[in-house]
Structure formats: structure tokens, C-alpha cells
Write a protein that holds these residues in place. Sequence first.
Motif, short mmCIF file in Angstrom:
data_model
loop_
_atom_site.label_atom_id
_atom_site.label_comp_id
_atom_site.label_asym_id
_atom_site.label_seq_id
_atom_site.Cartn_x
_atom_site.Cartn_y
_atom_site.Cartn_z
N UNK A 128 2.30 48.45 13.72
CA UNK A 128 2.58 49.88 13.87
C UNK A 128 3.15 50.48 12.58
N UNK A 129 4.27 49.95 12.03
CA UNK A 129 4.75 50.53 10.76
C UNK A 129 3.79 50.29 9.60
N UNK A 130 3.08 49.15 9.60
CA UNK A 130 2.10 48.90 8.54
C UNK A 130 0.99 49.94 8.57
N UNK A 131 0.51 50.26 9.78
CA UNK A 131 -0.53 51.28 9.92
C UNK A 131 -0.01 52.66 9.52
N UNK A 132 1.23 52.95 9.91
CA UNK A 132 1.83 54.24 9.54
C UNK A 132 1.91 54.36 8.02
N UNK A 133 2.35 53.28 7.34
CA UNK A 133 2.43 53.30 5.89
C UNK A 133 1.05 53.49 5.28
N UNK A 145 -3.75 50.88 13.45
CA UNK A 145 -3.00 49.90 14.23
C UNK A 145 -3.93 48.81 14.76
N UNK A 146 -5.10 49.22 15.23
CA UNK A 146 -6.09 48.26 15.71
C UNK A 146 -6.49 47.29 14.60
N UNK A 147 -6.74 47.83 13.41
CA UNK A 147 -7.16 46.99 12.30
C UNK A 147 -6.06 46.01 11.90
N UNK A 148 -4.82 46.49 11.79
CA UNK A 148 -3.72 45.62 11.41
C UNK A 148 -3.44 44.57 12.49
N UNK A 149 -3.65 44.93 13.75
CA UNK A 149 -3.47 43.95 14.83
C UNK A 149 -4.50 42.84 14.71
N UNK A 150 -5.74 43.20 14.40
CA UNK A 150 -6.77 42.19 14.17
C UNK A 150 -6.41 41.30 12.99
N UNK A 161 0.84 42.72 0.46
CA UNK A 161 -0.06 42.63 -0.68
C UNK A 161 -1.49 43.01 -0.32
N UNK A 162 -1.73 43.20 0.97
CA UNK A 162 -3.05 43.71 1.40
C UNK A 162 -3.31 45.08 0.79
N UNK A 163 -2.25 45.85 0.51
CA UNK A 163 -2.44 47.15 -0.12
C UNK A 163 -2.88 47.01 -1.57
N UNK A 164 -2.61 45.86 -2.17
CA UNK A 164 -3.02 45.62 -3.55
C UNK A 164 -4.47 45.13 -3.59
#
Length: 260
Positions: free
Chosen positions: A117-122, A65-70, A206-209
Motif C-alpha cells: 500500500x505505501x509502496x504503491x502510494x509512493x 497495489x495489485x502489482x506490488x502485491x504480486x 531499489x525497484x524504483x531504480x
Amino acid sequence: MKAIARLLPGHSALWLTFFASVLIAWGVLFATHVPVAAPDEAFGLAYLISLCTQTVADTGFLSAVFMWSLMSLAMMAPTAFPAFRTYADLTHTDAASGKSLAVLVIGYLAVWVGFSVPAAFLQVQLAQMGFLDQAGRSTSGLLNGALIALAGLYQFSSLKNACLSACQNPMTFFFNHWNPGLRGALQLGLRLGAVCLGCCWALMLLAFVAGTMNLAFMGLAMVLMTLEKLPRIGARLSAPLGVFLGIGGAVVIVLSLVNL
């Protein structure tokens, strides 16, 4: 401070804080690519860096969550600057104030922190299932193709077009949803963040790619999303980008099926 005052008259302290926060977010993200001398420190910069340099499976949900918030602050705050600047123009009248501008920005960023939050959960779930490498990059060709194709198809959806239109015309957006006072500014900021989220969520995934800690992707995505929100450039960019992503996603899916 004087330079900012000349370029952005009014609210110099707020703009300085805004740009400093964005630069700090980029700085921390950049620092995650630098080896940490003392990763066992309990506090300080080394600790923050270690949150992002370890794998998601090791560090857990909160660090993700911290990383995605940044990432959201570094990538999405600049894309909304034209809208913030438009609202700032209203503070020269009796319609708004400097405090309401600050509240608007906070409301906007709150939406993207919520998205984290959901991005980090995924990300945590994908990492635990072994679908992500240490750089946060998907190891599944089918998943990569699906995400790329999804982003391409979403470029032509009615929701994307409606949200993009609002982002490209912030003055009209503010007039259509105007509410006075700090509470009204917060509502506007949350609504603006929701509109921006509706416009950009598929591109963000697309960050997951490319890899969730891929600075080149972050920079390119930020530039593309910023240009897309500019009326003249965005009108020419959105459809070709959708075609490119759609074809690219289809190719990746076909190649993945062939190699099964």
C-alpha cells in the motif's frame, strides 16, 4: 504431489498451494511483458495484464497495489521458505498443526500486502510528478543515488542486523515468541513478516531504480535476499553488499551533481 511429499514430508497440499501461488505470481508478472491482444476486455487475463502494463499515472493506486502485491508474493515468499519449513517441523509434534502453518504463512504475506500500500502510494506520487518512466524506473539520478546509498547504509544498521539475525535463526525466533493455537500462529506470522520487512524494505525500494516491472531485478533481488537469510552465506554477503551499494550510490549522486 508425490514428489512434493518426498521432498517435503507432511502438508503436501499446503506446499503445493504455496509453490503454485508463487509460480502464478511470477507467471502474471512475466505475462505483463507480452503484448495484450485485447486490452479492452473487461475481465480475464488480458485485463489483469493491462493493470500492470499501463503506466501508474493511467491505472491509478489500486492497480499499483495489485502489482506490488504480486511482486511481494513472487519475491518475498520464497525468501521465507526456510522459516516456513522450520515451523512445519514443529507440526510433527504437539506444538503446532497444519492449519497453524497455513495461518502463519497467511500472516506473513499479509504484512507484505500491507507494505504494498505505501509502496504503491509512493509510486503513484512519483509518477504524477514525472519522476518515473513507463517501466516504473526513476528518471532522477539524485533519487537513484539516494535510494542505492540508503540501501547500502541500512545494511549496517542495528535494526537490519537484528531483523536479519531473526530471519537467519527461525527456530530461535519461534521459541522466543511462541504462542499456541491459530491465534498464536497468526501472531507469529505477522511478527515474522514484520521482521522480514525490517530486513528487506530498503532493498525492495531499489525497484524504483531498476524499474518496478524489471523481472531481472526481481529475480536477482529475490536470490540475494534469500541467500542473505541463510546463516553461513548471509554472514559473508551482507556487509560486502552494503559496501557495494553505498559506494555505488555515492558515485551515482556525484555524477548526477556534475551533470546538473
